[in-house]
Design an enzyme around this catalytic site. Structure first.
Site, PDB file in Angstrom:
ATOM      1  N   HIS A  96      46.433  44.654  40.322  1.00 37.68           N
ATOM      2  CA  HIS A  96      46.545  43.542  40.132  1.00 37.68           C
ATOM      3  C   HIS A  96      46.489  42.489  41.433  1.00 37.68           C
ATOM      4  O   HIS A  96      46.736  43.030  42.399  1.00 37.68           O
ATOM      5  CB  HIS A  96      48.238  43.138  39.876  1.00 37.68           C
ATOM      6  CG  HIS A  96      48.566  43.128  38.372  1.00 37.68           C
ATOM      7  ND1 HIS A  96      49.652  43.469  37.681  1.00 37.68           N
ATOM      8  CD2 HIS A  96      47.930  42.645  37.204  1.00 37.68           C
ATOM      9  CE1 HIS A  96      49.648  43.398  36.341  1.00 37.68           C
ATOM     10  NE2 HIS A  96      48.675  42.686  36.021  1.00 37.68           N
ATOM     11  N   ASP A  98      47.841  40.235  42.954  1.00 35.67           N
ATOM     12  CA  ASP A  98      48.964  39.857  43.890  1.00 35.67           C
ATOM     13  C   ASP A  98      49.136  41.134  44.788  1.00 35.67           C
ATOM     14  O   ASP A  98      49.820  41.265  45.852  1.00 35.67           O
ATOM     15  CB  ASP A  98      50.171  39.396  43.317  1.00 35.67           C
ATOM     16  CG  ASP A  98      50.812  40.554  42.476  1.00 35.67           C
ATOM     17  OD1 ASP A  98      50.054  40.849  41.611  1.00 35.67           O
ATOM     18  OD2 ASP A  98      51.960  40.542  42.278  1.00 35.67           O
ATOM     19  N   HIS A 277      58.866  41.644  46.605  1.00 34.57           N
ATOM     20  CA  HIS A 277      58.146  41.367  45.455  1.00 34.57           C
ATOM     21  C   HIS A 277      59.024  40.496  44.429  1.00 34.57           C
ATOM     22  O   HIS A 277      59.257  40.869  43.120  1.00 34.57           O
ATOM     23  CB  HIS A 277      57.532  42.450  44.532  1.00 34.57           C
ATOM     24  CG  HIS A 277      56.537  42.247  43.792  1.00 34.57           C
ATOM     25  ND1 HIS A 277      56.745  41.765  42.333  1.00 34.57           N
ATOM     26  CD2 HIS A 277      55.269  42.422  43.698  1.00 34.57           C
ATOM     27  CE1 HIS A 277      55.776  41.539  41.583  1.00 34.57           C
ATOM     28  NE2 HIS A 277      54.891  41.937  42.245  1.00 34.57           N
TER      29      HIS A 277
HETATM   30 ZN    ZN Z   1      51.600  44.056  38.887  1.00 34.38          ZN
HETATM   31 ZN    ZN Z   2      52.776  42.156  41.383  1.00 36.29          ZN
END
Ligand code: ZN
Ligand code: ZN
Length: 312
Positions: A96, A98, A277
């Site tokens: 992903h 991020d 996160h």
């Molecule tokens: Zn993710």
């Molecule tokens: Zn993430």
């Protein structure tokens, strides 16, 4: 035994943490072999004023291991005073943006900062293809700097290892790294990583919903860095985007509520829980106290709400 030497910008979170065992004077005077730095503590790829997208650093005897490469990871290392030339291993939990947006940039910018030593990278397929295409995309700059600045070629420094299963990842004279699969639909595979060093054990959840595999991996660890979701704020978060309903379903299905994060930490018996996160990452209505209280209901150990630049 872990020896926490926290240099935190965030006294609130630290003051709110549970009482921790007093450190002996002798240990307090010694620089720990293993340092953990939160480079960026936010979940989601949208650039924000506060909390960059996920990246953490483990430094053992001055050697740098980076776990996840959210946007700005090279800059965050510079801000933390960590030389990019110390880079030795890069681990990506899953694909992903991020977590991987600056994977290639970290390699390129470390090289541009003078890196001349090998780097091994680890993550799910197609990491090898991504690395190759990144070098191809940046060939103009790389070739110019080799010719014009006398740099050694970048690509031969990088060895890519694609991870598909659980178990040992790598071991060197400083650290043993192992992985397990976590549940982050629809992204398959998605990994959590555990570092065992001479003086500490540190586990990174990656992105996951409540995971029994992660509980097993984190059993007895000194530190668990776990992603977290503050569910009551998700509606406010998704209200900003056009794909609200789909995004909300993804967020709830594939992440862990902070209450469950407390349960996971308790089940694994870790000493310190670092909530990182964070989703939402920048909602001023969700305070450190609220994150801690929600996890505290289920976990009696130390709890820290991560901030960019925090060292533990
Ligand atoms: Zn993710
Ligand atoms: Zn993430």
């Amino acid at each position: 035994m872990s020896s926490l030497s926290r240099r935190s910008f965030v006294t609130g979170a630290v003051l709110a943490a549970a009482a921790r065992p007093a450190r002996g004077l002798a240990r307090a005077a010694v620089t720990p072999r293993t340092r953990l730095i939160v480079l960026a503590s936010g979940g989601g790829p949208r650039p924000r004023k506060e909390r960059g997208s996920t990246a953490h650093a483990v430094i053992v005897d001055g050697v740098l291991y980076v776990v996840d490469c959210g946007n700005g990871v090279a800059r965050q290392l510079a801000t933390a005073g960590v030389p990019l030339t110390a880079l030795r291993h890069v681990l990506v939990t899953h694909h992903h943006s991020d977590h991987n947006a600056d994977y290639g940039n970290l390699l390129l910018l470390a090289w541009a900062s003078g890196l001349r030593t090998p780097v091994d990278t680890w993550g799910p397929p197609p990491l090898a293809k991504m690395t190759r295409l990144f070098f191809e995309m940046n060939a103009v700059d790389i070739d110019i700097r080799i010719a014009d600045e006398g740099r050694i070629p970048l690509a031969p420094l990088i060895t890519v290892h694609e991870l598909t299963g659980i178990g040992p990842v790598m071991q060197d004279e400083r650290v043993k790294i192992s992985a397990t699969l976590v549940d982050h639909p629809p992204v398959i595979p998605a990994f959590a990583f555990r570092f065992d060093t001479p003086d500490r054990s540190i586990v990174f959840s990656g992105d996951t919903n409540r995971s029994d595999n992660l509980v097993r991996l984190a059993r007895g660890a000194d530190v668990l860095v776990h992603e977290a979701l503050y569910v009551p704020a998700v509606d406010r978060l998704v209200a900003r985007v056009p794909n609200a309903a789909t995004l909300k379903k993804h967020i709830i299905d594939s992440h862990t509520s902070v209450e469950d994060v407390g349960r996971v930490a308790a089940a694994a018996g870790v000493k310190t829980l670092v909530i990182s996160h964070l989703v939402p990452a920048d909602d001023p209505a969700v305070t450190d106290r609220m994150w801690i209280d929600a996890a505290r209901a289920h976990f009696a150990g130390e709890i820290v709400v991560a901030r960019d630049g925090m060292e533990l």
